[in-house]
Design an enzyme around this catalytic site. Sequence first.
Site, PDB file in Angstrom:
ATOM      1  N   LYS A  22     -17.553   4.330  -3.165  1.00 12.77           N
ATOM      2  CA  LYS A  22     -16.645   5.150  -3.986  1.00 12.77           C
ATOM      3  C   LYS A  22     -15.865   4.248  -4.935  1.00 12.77           C
ATOM      4  CE  LYS A  22     -12.586   6.477  -2.150  1.00 12.77           C
ATOM      5  NZ  LYS A  22     -11.419   6.002  -2.912  1.00 12.77           N
ATOM      6  N   ASN A  23     -15.345   3.149  -4.419  1.00 11.89           N
ATOM      7  CA  ASN A  23     -14.446   2.311  -5.218  1.00 11.89           C
ATOM      8  C   ASN A  23     -15.175   1.390  -6.194  1.00 11.89           C
ATOM      9  OD1 ASN A  23     -12.431   3.643  -3.955  1.00 11.89           O
ATOM     10  ND2 ASN A  23     -11.886   1.973  -2.572  1.00 11.89           N
ATOM     11  N   CYS A 116       1.397   8.407  -3.626  1.00  8.81           N
ATOM     12  CA  CYS A 116       0.587   9.211  -2.715  1.00  8.81           C
ATOM     13  C   CYS A 116       1.072   8.906  -1.302  1.00  8.81           C
ATOM     14  CB  CYS A 116      -0.891   8.886  -2.872  1.00  8.81           C
ATOM     15  SG  CYS A 116      -1.269   7.231  -2.310  1.00  8.81           S
ATOM     16  N   ARG A 121       2.564   3.263  -5.267  1.00  9.86           N
ATOM     17  CA  ARG A 121       1.408   2.963  -6.134  1.00  9.86           C
ATOM     18  C   ARG A 121       1.835   2.690  -7.580  1.00  9.86           C
ATOM     19  NH1 ARG A 121      -3.059   5.012  -3.282  1.00  9.86           N
ATOM     20  NH2 ARG A 121      -4.326   3.574  -4.474  1.00  9.86           N
ATOM     21  N   ASP A 306      -8.228  -0.697   3.895  1.00  9.85           N
ATOM     22  CA  ASP A 306      -8.895   0.605   4.002  1.00  9.85           C
ATOM     23  C   ASP A 306      -9.568   0.801   5.349  1.00  9.85           C
ATOM     24  OD1 ASP A 306      -9.965   0.778   0.509  1.00  9.85           O
ATOM     25  OD2 ASP A 306      -8.037   1.076   1.499  1.00  9.85           O
ATOM     26  N   ARG A 398     -13.024  13.230   0.228  1.00 10.02           N
ATOM     27  CA  ARG A 398     -12.846  12.403  -0.981  1.00 10.02           C
ATOM     28  C   ARG A 398     -13.633  11.108  -0.866  1.00 10.02           C
ATOM     29  NH1 ARG A 398      -6.770  11.799  -3.033  1.00 10.02           N
ATOM     30  NH2 ARG A 398      -7.956  10.472  -4.430  1.00 10.02           N
TER      31      ARG A 398
HETATM   32  C1  EPZ Z   1      -7.805   0.113  -4.734  1.00 19.66           C
HETATM   33  O1  EPZ Z   1      -6.610   0.822  -5.027  1.00 19.66           O
HETATM   34  C2  EPZ Z   1      -8.637   1.065  -3.901  1.00 19.66           C
HETATM   35  N1  EPZ Z   1      -8.933   2.265  -4.689  1.00 19.66           N
HETATM   36  C3  EPZ Z   1      -7.869   1.444  -2.633  1.00 19.66           C
HETATM   37  O2  EPZ Z   1      -8.722   2.264  -1.844  1.00 19.66           O
HETATM   38  C4  EPZ Z   1      -7.575   0.168  -1.845  1.00 19.66           C
HETATM   39  O3  EPZ Z   1      -6.802   0.491  -0.707  1.00 19.66           O
HETATM   40  C5  EPZ Z   1      -6.788  -0.801  -2.737  1.00 19.66           C
HETATM   41  O4  EPZ Z   1      -7.533  -1.062  -3.950  1.00 19.66           O
HETATM   42  C6  EPZ Z   1      -6.533  -2.134  -2.040  1.00 19.66           C
HETATM   43  O5  EPZ Z   1      -7.740  -2.719  -1.672  1.00 19.66           O
HETATM   44  C7  EPZ Z   1      -9.894   2.193  -5.647  1.00 19.66           C
HETATM   45  O6  EPZ Z   1     -10.486   1.160  -5.879  1.00 19.66           O
HETATM   46  C8  EPZ Z   1     -10.164   3.449  -6.406  1.00 19.66           C
HETATM   47  P1  EPZ Z   1      -4.101  -2.182  -5.684  1.00 19.66           P
HETATM   48  P2  EPZ Z   1      -5.574   0.206  -6.105  1.00 19.66           P
HETATM   49  O7  EPZ Z   1      -3.707  -2.023  -7.106  1.00 19.66           O
HETATM   50  O8  EPZ Z   1      -6.286  -0.493  -7.174  1.00 19.66           O
HETATM   51  C9  EPZ Z   1       0.508  -2.990  -5.640  1.00 19.66           C
HETATM   52  C10 EPZ Z   1      -9.292   4.121  -0.551  1.00 19.66           C
HETATM   53  O9  EPZ Z   1      -8.915   4.479   0.570  1.00 19.66           O
HETATM   54  N2  EPZ Z   1       0.450  -2.818  -7.104  1.00 19.66           N
HETATM   55  O10 EPZ Z   1      -4.939  -3.348  -5.275  1.00 19.66           O
HETATM   56  O11 EPZ Z   1      -4.614   1.276  -6.461  1.00 19.66           O
HETATM   57  C11 EPZ Z   1       0.345  -1.662  -4.933  1.00 19.66           C
HETATM   58  O12 EPZ Z   1       1.597  -1.002  -4.837  1.00 19.66           O
HETATM   59  C12 EPZ Z   1      -8.299   3.616  -1.562  1.00 19.66           C
HETATM   60  O13 EPZ Z   1     -10.496   4.118  -0.934  1.00 19.66           O
HETATM   61  C13 EPZ Z   1       1.573  -3.111  -7.863  1.00 19.66           C
HETATM   62  O14 EPZ Z   1       2.611  -3.497  -7.340  1.00 19.66           O
HETATM   63  O15 EPZ Z   1      -4.822  -0.864  -5.183  1.00 19.66           O
HETATM   64  C14 EPZ Z   1      -0.179  -2.062  -3.583  1.00 19.66           C
HETATM   65  O16 EPZ Z   1       0.918  -2.411  -2.755  1.00 19.66           O
HETATM   66  C15 EPZ Z   1      -6.863   3.700  -1.043  1.00 19.66           C
HETATM   67  N3  EPZ Z   1       1.527  -2.939  -9.213  1.00 19.66           N
HETATM   68  C16 EPZ Z   1      -0.992  -3.321  -3.875  1.00 19.66           C
HETATM   69  O17 EPZ Z   1      -0.626  -3.742  -5.191  1.00 19.66           O
HETATM   70  C17 EPZ Z   1       0.396  -2.507  -9.854  1.00 19.66           C
HETATM   71  O18 EPZ Z   1       0.397  -2.399 -11.095  1.00 19.66           O
HETATM   72  C18 EPZ Z   1      -2.480  -3.098  -3.860  1.00 19.66           C
HETATM   73  O19 EPZ Z   1      -2.781  -2.117  -4.817  1.00 19.66           O
HETATM   74  C19 EPZ Z   1      -0.736  -2.220  -9.065  1.00 19.66           C
HETATM   75  C20 EPZ Z   1      -0.687  -2.388  -7.700  1.00 19.66           C
END
Ligand code: EPZ
Length: 431
Positions: A22-23, A116, A121, A306, A398
């Site tokens: 998915k990701n 969420c 996020r 995850d 999802r």
């Molecule tokens: C991706 O989300 C995945 N989703 C998530 O999978 C996964 O949990 C996550 O990466 C971490 O591996 C997709 O790829 C569609 P991040 P993403 O930006 O990109 C902070 C699932 O279950 N952050 O790496 O949104 C954020 O708050 C989903 O399949 C900032 O502070 O994750 C978090 O604490 C859930 N500022 C951390 O980074 C930003 O601008 C990781 O978030 C962006 C993120």
Amino acid sequence: MDSILIRGGVRLSGRVVVSGAKNAALPAIAAALLTGDEVTISGVPALDDVDTMCELLDSLGVSVSITPGRVRLRAPRAAAKQAPYDLVRRMRASFLVAGPLLARFGAARMPMPGGCAIGSRPINLHLKAFAAMGADLATGNGYIEAVAPAAGLRGARVYLDYPSVGATENAMMAAVLADGITIIENAAQEPEVVDLANLLAAMGAKVRGAGTAVIKIEGVDELHGAAHTIIPDRIEAGTYMAAAAITGGDVIIDNVVPEHLAATMSKLREAGAVIETQGSSLRVSASGDLQPLDIKTMPYPGFPTDLQAQFMALLSIARGTSIITETVFENRFMHVDELTRMGAKIKIDGRSAVVEGVEALSGAPVRATDLRAGAALVVAALASRGETEIFGVGHIDRGYEAIERKLGALGAVIERRTDARESLAAGAGAS
Ligand code: EPZ
């Protein structure tokens, strides 16, 4: 409203085939905005989130045709530049169209993606990358407007304060058509980032270093179409590995990339499971007596956040006390209350959960609060005494393709009930 009924106690056995990631599918679909040629993505899982991303591109004027496992996309010059609020609210990953829109069409008007269940996020790192490349950013009325300079985005050095997967992917897609060289430092190293880089390269982009902390991109004038098959879903695979282990089963999991599961295999072996790998398959067998573990979620190649919920379910019947620390998201313990309703003994202490193994879990009506929490409840139900009814199945749909078919083929007693009535016992009304 659907629910899933599981009668626990069956040792899973047989073979299961993992679907496409998915990701990896979601950013790949967004990347089609970067060219006017046709982009074909194969190995795409049949998931609600994939449908939502396709619906989003369609709303932007992209022609999208979906056949089983494949999406063909063609983004004409005249794509709209505003993503609809209801789609972005439904799926945070919708924000991944911002980088491509900005790069190809010079502007993107995006609703602020809501938080969420698992955390606020933020998107500050995405915006930091766009601004570094010269975009003007304005916010108002719940929208973010990003506008590139008339001459287009410029290559820049971008340091990500956190190795954010989404920010890395958005920065990459913004940079491939920028004027000059972009260096993304402290980039996410997830396999899905590498897969996106491979697609961008197939489209004619010049990307180096994906999979390391430093990604270097030399902008080109335009990209062309490509055909790409996405990588298998390592999180789906890890979920079935946990299901095999918690039931004391013996399962072969096909269509995996073992190196994507190094941390997961290591922890599962530490818990006492036997794991053998052979090419793109792996075999998980367990005796049923699981050892407790200490797990700390980290960015890749660390233990994946995850899979945290699914492993908490697994460890709730281990022979001892485990400590699970969630370092990636600030509120990813929503599954604890529901696992507790099934008899688990879990105490949250800040960003850690202390899981005291119990003899057995017992079936109960429970509710999924987010995608991976729902997967954890499925894993727990498979090893519980009696019957579990899981509500909020939409969360599970999802990210898991045909979960009841795949688990049923492994011997699980599982069925989907449509139009299920959630009893008060299951916390009906909890939004
Ligand atoms: C991706 O989300 C995945 N989703 C998530 O999978 C996964 O949990 C996550 O990466 C971490 O591996 C997709 O790829 C569609 P991040 P993403 O930006 O990109 C902070 C699932 O279950 N952050 O790496 O949104 C954020 O708050 C989903 O399949 C900032 O502070 O994750 C978090 O604490 C859930 N500022 C951390 O980074 C930003 O601008 C990781 O978030 C962006 C993120």
